[in-house]
Motif scaffolding. Sequence first.
Motif, PDB file in Angstrom:
ATOM      1  N   LEU A   1      20.043 -23.429  -4.305  1.00 53.02           N
ATOM      2  CA  LEU A   1      20.035 -24.677  -3.562  1.00 53.02           C
ATOM      3  C   LEU A   1      21.238 -25.491  -4.028  1.00 53.02           C
ATOM      4  O   LEU A   1      21.445 -25.674  -5.229  1.00 53.02           O
ATOM      5  N   ARG A   2      22.056 -25.917  -3.071  1.00 49.50           N
ATOM      6  CA  ARG A   2      23.310 -26.614  -3.372  1.00 49.50           C
ATOM      7  C   ARG A   2      23.374 -27.915  -2.593  1.00 49.50           C
ATOM      8  O   ARG A   2      22.650 -28.119  -1.614  1.00 49.50           O
ATOM      9  N   HIS A   3      24.309 -28.780  -2.982  1.00 47.08           N
ATOM     10  CA  HIS A   3      24.623 -29.948  -2.176  1.00 47.08           C
ATOM     11  C   HIS A   3      26.134 -30.097  -2.111  1.00 47.08           C
ATOM     12  O   HIS A   3      26.809 -30.115  -3.132  1.00 47.08           O
ATOM     13  N   ASP A   4      26.649 -30.148  -0.877  1.00 42.20           N
ATOM     14  CA  ASP A   4      28.078 -30.444  -0.732  1.00 42.20           C
ATOM     15  C   ASP A   4      28.171 -31.670   0.162  1.00 42.20           C
ATOM     16  O   ASP A   4      28.018 -32.785  -0.330  1.00 42.20           O
ATOM     17  N   ASP A   5      28.359 -31.504   1.479  1.00 47.05           N
ATOM     18  CA  ASP A   5      28.248 -32.685   2.338  1.00 47.05           C
ATOM     19  C   ASP A   5      26.818 -32.852   2.834  1.00 47.05           C
ATOM     20  O   ASP A   5      26.508 -33.744   3.579  1.00 47.05           O
ATOM     21  N   GLY A   6      25.938 -31.974   2.398  1.00 49.09           N
ATOM     22  CA  GLY A   6      24.512 -32.032   2.686  1.00 49.09           C
ATOM     23  C   GLY A   6      23.877 -30.913   1.881  1.00 49.09           C
ATOM     24  O   GLY A   6      24.584 -30.166   1.210  1.00 49.09           O
ATOM     25  N   PHE A   7      22.547 -30.821   1.954  1.00 48.94           N
ATOM     26  CA  PHE A   7      21.903 -29.716   1.237  1.00 48.94           C
ATOM     27  C   PHE A   7      22.107 -28.414   1.984  1.00 48.94           C
ATOM     28  O   PHE A   7      22.208 -28.387   3.213  1.00 48.94           O
ATOM     29  N   GLY A   8      22.171 -27.326   1.244  1.00 49.87           N
ATOM     30  CA  GLY A   8      22.298 -26.007   1.844  1.00 49.87           C
ATOM     31  C   GLY A   8      21.886 -24.977   0.817  1.00 49.87           C
ATOM     32  O   GLY A   8      21.688 -25.295  -0.361  1.00 49.87           O
ATOM     33  N   VAL A   9      21.742 -23.737   1.278  1.00 48.44           N
ATOM     34  CA  VAL A   9      21.349 -22.672   0.367  1.00 48.44           C
ATOM     35  C   VAL A   9      22.436 -21.611   0.344  1.00 48.44           C
ATOM     36  O   VAL A   9      22.798 -21.034   1.373  1.00 48.44           O
ATOM     37  N   GLN A  10      22.987 -21.390  -0.829  1.00 43.49           N
ATOM     38  CA  GLN A  10      24.005 -20.351  -1.005  1.00 43.49           C
ATOM     39  C   GLN A  10      23.298 -19.019  -1.264  1.00 43.49           C
ATOM     40  O   GLN A  10      22.529 -18.898  -2.219  1.00 43.49           O
TER      41      GLN A  10
ATOM     42  N   PRO B   1      33.779 -13.897  -1.346  1.00 46.22           N
ATOM     43  CA  PRO B   1      33.986 -12.750  -0.452  1.00 46.22           C
ATOM     44  C   PRO B   1      33.774 -11.418  -1.183  1.00 46.22           C
ATOM     45  O   PRO B   1      33.454 -10.416  -0.553  1.00 46.22           O
ATOM     46  N   LEU B   2      33.889 -11.431  -2.513  1.00 51.85           N
ATOM     47  CA  LEU B   2      33.667 -10.200  -3.282  1.00 51.85           C
ATOM     48  C   LEU B   2      32.200  -9.763  -3.247  1.00 51.85           C
ATOM     49  O   LEU B   2      31.880  -8.611  -3.522  1.00 51.85           O
ATOM     50  N   ALA B   3      31.294 -10.709  -2.941  1.00 51.73           N
ATOM     51  CA  ALA B   3      29.871 -10.364  -2.897  1.00 51.73           C
ATOM     52  C   ALA B   3      29.528  -9.577  -1.641  1.00 51.73           C
ATOM     53  O   ALA B   3      28.457  -8.984  -1.550  1.00 51.73           O
ATOM     54  N   GLU B   4      30.431  -9.590  -0.667  1.00 51.21           N
ATOM     55  CA  GLU B   4      30.254  -8.836   0.584  1.00 51.21           C
ATOM     56  C   GLU B   4      28.956  -9.186   1.306  1.00 51.21           C
ATOM     57  O   GLU B   4      28.280  -8.322   1.846  1.00 51.21           O
ATOM     58  N   LEU B   5      28.602 -10.458   1.295  1.00 49.47           N
ATOM     59  CA  LEU B   5      27.496 -10.938   2.119  1.00 49.47           C
ATOM     60  C   LEU B   5      28.113 -11.680   3.301  1.00 49.47           C
ATOM     61  O   LEU B   5      29.036 -12.471   3.113  1.00 49.47           O
ATOM     62  N   THR B   6      27.626 -11.407   4.507  1.00 48.09           N
ATOM     63  CA  THR B   6      28.194 -12.080   5.667  1.00 48.09           C
ATOM     64  C   THR B   6      27.094 -12.662   6.531  1.00 48.09           C
ATOM     65  O   THR B   6      25.937 -12.270   6.435  1.00 48.09           O
ATOM     66  N   GLU B   7      27.520 -13.595   7.376  1.00 44.06           N
ATOM     67  CA  GLU B   7      26.567 -14.239   8.263  1.00 44.06           C
ATOM     68  C   GLU B   7      25.883 -13.175   9.108  1.00 44.06           C
ATOM     69  O   GLU B   7      26.540 -12.293   9.642  1.00 44.06           O
ATOM     70  N   GLY B   8      24.568 -13.277   9.198  1.00 43.62           N
ATOM     71  CA  GLY B   8      23.800 -12.277   9.935  1.00 43.62           C
ATOM     72  C   GLY B   8      22.986 -11.408   8.997  1.00 43.62           C
ATOM     73  O   GLY B   8      21.989 -10.817   9.398  1.00 43.62           O
ATOM     74  N   ASP B   9      23.422 -11.322   7.726  1.00 45.36           N
ATOM     75  CA  ASP B   9      22.681 -10.516   6.757  1.00 45.36           C
ATOM     76  C   ASP B   9      21.248 -11.016   6.565  1.00 45.36           C
ATOM     77  O   ASP B   9      20.374 -10.261   6.150  1.00 45.36           O
ATOM     78  N   GLU B  10      21.041 -12.307   6.854  1.00 45.59           N
ATOM     79  CA  GLU B  10      19.699 -12.874   6.639  1.00 45.59           C
ATOM     80  C   GLU B  10      18.704 -12.334   7.684  1.00 45.59           C
ATOM     81  O   GLU B  10      17.503 -12.349   7.450  1.00 45.59           O
TER      82      GLU B  10
ATOM     83  N   PRO C   1      20.736 -25.215   6.125  1.00 46.95           N
ATOM     84  CA  PRO C   1      21.799 -24.279   6.503  1.00 46.95           C
ATOM     85  C   PRO C   1      22.062 -23.278   5.375  1.00 46.95           C
ATOM     86  O   PRO C   1      21.889 -23.606   4.199  1.00 46.95           O
ATOM     87  N   ILE C   2      22.456 -22.065   5.744  1.00 47.71           N
ATOM     88  CA  ILE C   2      22.828 -21.069   4.744  1.00 47.71           C
ATOM     89  C   ILE C   2      24.320 -21.243   4.470  1.00 47.71           C
ATOM     90  O   ILE C   2      25.150 -21.126   5.367  1.00 47.71           O
ATOM     91  N   ALA C   3      24.646 -21.562   3.229  1.00 51.64           N
ATOM     92  CA  ALA C   3      26.033 -21.898   2.880  1.00 51.64           C
ATOM     93  C   ALA C   3      26.793 -20.628   2.468  1.00 51.64           C
ATOM     94  O   ALA C   3      27.035 -20.398   1.288  1.00 51.64           O
ATOM     95  N   PHE C   4      27.153 -19.826   3.465  1.00 50.12           N
ATOM     96  CA  PHE C   4      27.907 -18.607   3.154  1.00 50.12           C
ATOM     97  C   PHE C   4      29.265 -18.923   2.538  1.00 50.12           C
ATOM     98  O   PHE C   4      29.822 -18.126   1.793  1.00 50.12           O
ATOM     99  N   ASP C   5      29.795 -20.123   2.858  1.00 53.21           N
ATOM    100  CA  ASP C   5      31.127 -20.463   2.327  1.00 53.21           C
ATOM    101  C   ASP C   5      31.102 -20.703   0.822  1.00 53.21           C
ATOM    102  O   ASP C   5      32.151 -20.778   0.190  1.00 53.21           O
TER     103      ASP C   5
END
Lengths: 152, 431
Positions: free
Chosen positions: B380-389, B361-370, B353-357
Amino acid sequence: MPSVVPHRRAAPAKRKLQKVPYVELYDGRLQGVVSSSSDPARVYVSFIEAGTGNYACSTNNNRPCGGGGFCGHIRALVENALAQYGADRVARYLGCADRNIASESDIARQLHGTKAAHDPGVVFARFLDYLRTIELPASTEPLPEMAWFVTG
Amino acid sequence: MTVPVVPEGVAEARAVVLAVDRALTSGLARLAPDARAALGELADAVGGTPLGNAVAEATEAIARGELLAHHLAAIAAGRAAIEGAVCDALLAAMAVSAGLVVEAPTLGLPPTADARSLTLMQSTQQWLVEIALAGFGQLDRSIISPALGALRPLQEHAPLRRLAALLTGFANELADAAPTAGNPELPVRRWADLWSTAMLGCATLPAAPTRRTTSGVLTPLGADLVHHDHLVALVAHALFEEEGQPRRLVRITLSTWRVDAIAGPEVFARLAPLAPELVAALASPVRLRLQGVTMLGTGDLVWGGAVEVIKGAVSPHTIDLAGATITAPPPRERHAVQLAVPCVGSSPPADLPIAFDRTSPLAELTEGDEKGALGFVGLLRHDDGFGVQPLAFATKKGLRGPAEAIIAAGKLKDRAAAVLEERAGRLLRKS
């Protein structure tokens, strides 16, 4: 598994800094400093107490505001708090049951406080202290503690 | 990059931590039977480690109603040790999937705290003890206000800058949520993490990483923005190549205090002057030759020395990171939240998953930009699972990420601060 990352908050909306240079949810109050609309040299110090809705507004040397009740200064204060912190945060802080807030009047109609004794010096001192944050030195050293924060 | 596999034991380890968090939420002053059991399980989990005795003693003392700061610090340390073990396992899994080599950090001894630091650390710890005794679920403004008032001395004392950054964010977050009674959606795990981290920060100063002056070629990959209402930091992720050393993933941090009225592009106007060449190289990617820069044993570069731009644009999303070295977090920072493994490519890995959260918000990247992006830079991050920020997307028009906005802000004057100071000046006069 609960998350360690907070929900990111929307960036604050544009605020009228010249009109309301200082607004803060602090120590159980929505408090701030509001510029006079008639005299550019004059500023008012105002607050609303969370929970009771009691309020006060005066110049910094405690000359009372002539507006009476929820004066224009307090309304400007609330309006700018809504821009800075978002409606939900302001309504929750002040203890408004109805979180459906479109403008400052939706906050005002839920508050039933009376005029309180004012201590503008306390609010003013906090404003000066708040400003001192800007003067703290910047740094190029690592700050891993900030990995916890993506808010505000 | 392959999708990392969640290591064995992570779920079990976190179950122990979650039970402790419930005890911290109901408050250690009134220990219900299940909270007592949770502390017992924590003691069992760290039994046989150097912390074992201290946590076992603390658990028994708390059950007897002895609620001293060092007992609570032992609980915080036990909890942090479990999070640390999870962090180690996650980093190993992430390194395998990204094809990176993990190296241990090199640290000196913790510095001796000066008298002023000790006083401030003790009073902060006392406040943290009170929070834990009351419980996260019973906090009202009267218990949080003293902490807000005590932040300024911490912020002004340079040796405690890191503790001050953490506590300022934590105390304001609690104040914002208070009163907490009856709120079923408290971020309990997050608060318990912040509480334990702060507790340990009050026990001793963190060990200083080794420092050496070096030279090499830096290829900036992307920038992460992290902030709360009173502080903002830019963390640049980059590849650093120096003679006689492995290719290494490094971070460069720029940070500045602020007030919440200073928002949007004006935040950047305060950061860019700290490292203008770096910010420019993030916005229009080029490589930089650094001379006399300081390399820390944590994989961090401290900006400084001579900087020379190497001609020729680079595309961060095409940089081959395989085989590079990444430095593990030092003991005090071993927590999954600290893991940020750079990954680049033509698109984010399809199965993650792409971890937009995680992105400011200052980076001005939003879902759909990909969608339709030509390339991608992320962590590569891990919170409640792996994701990519996401940090940046390469598009036909160039790189979309926070750096361009930072450059544009360079032309702004520090306007908000000037307005605030002028108005404050009016208050100082009699009117």
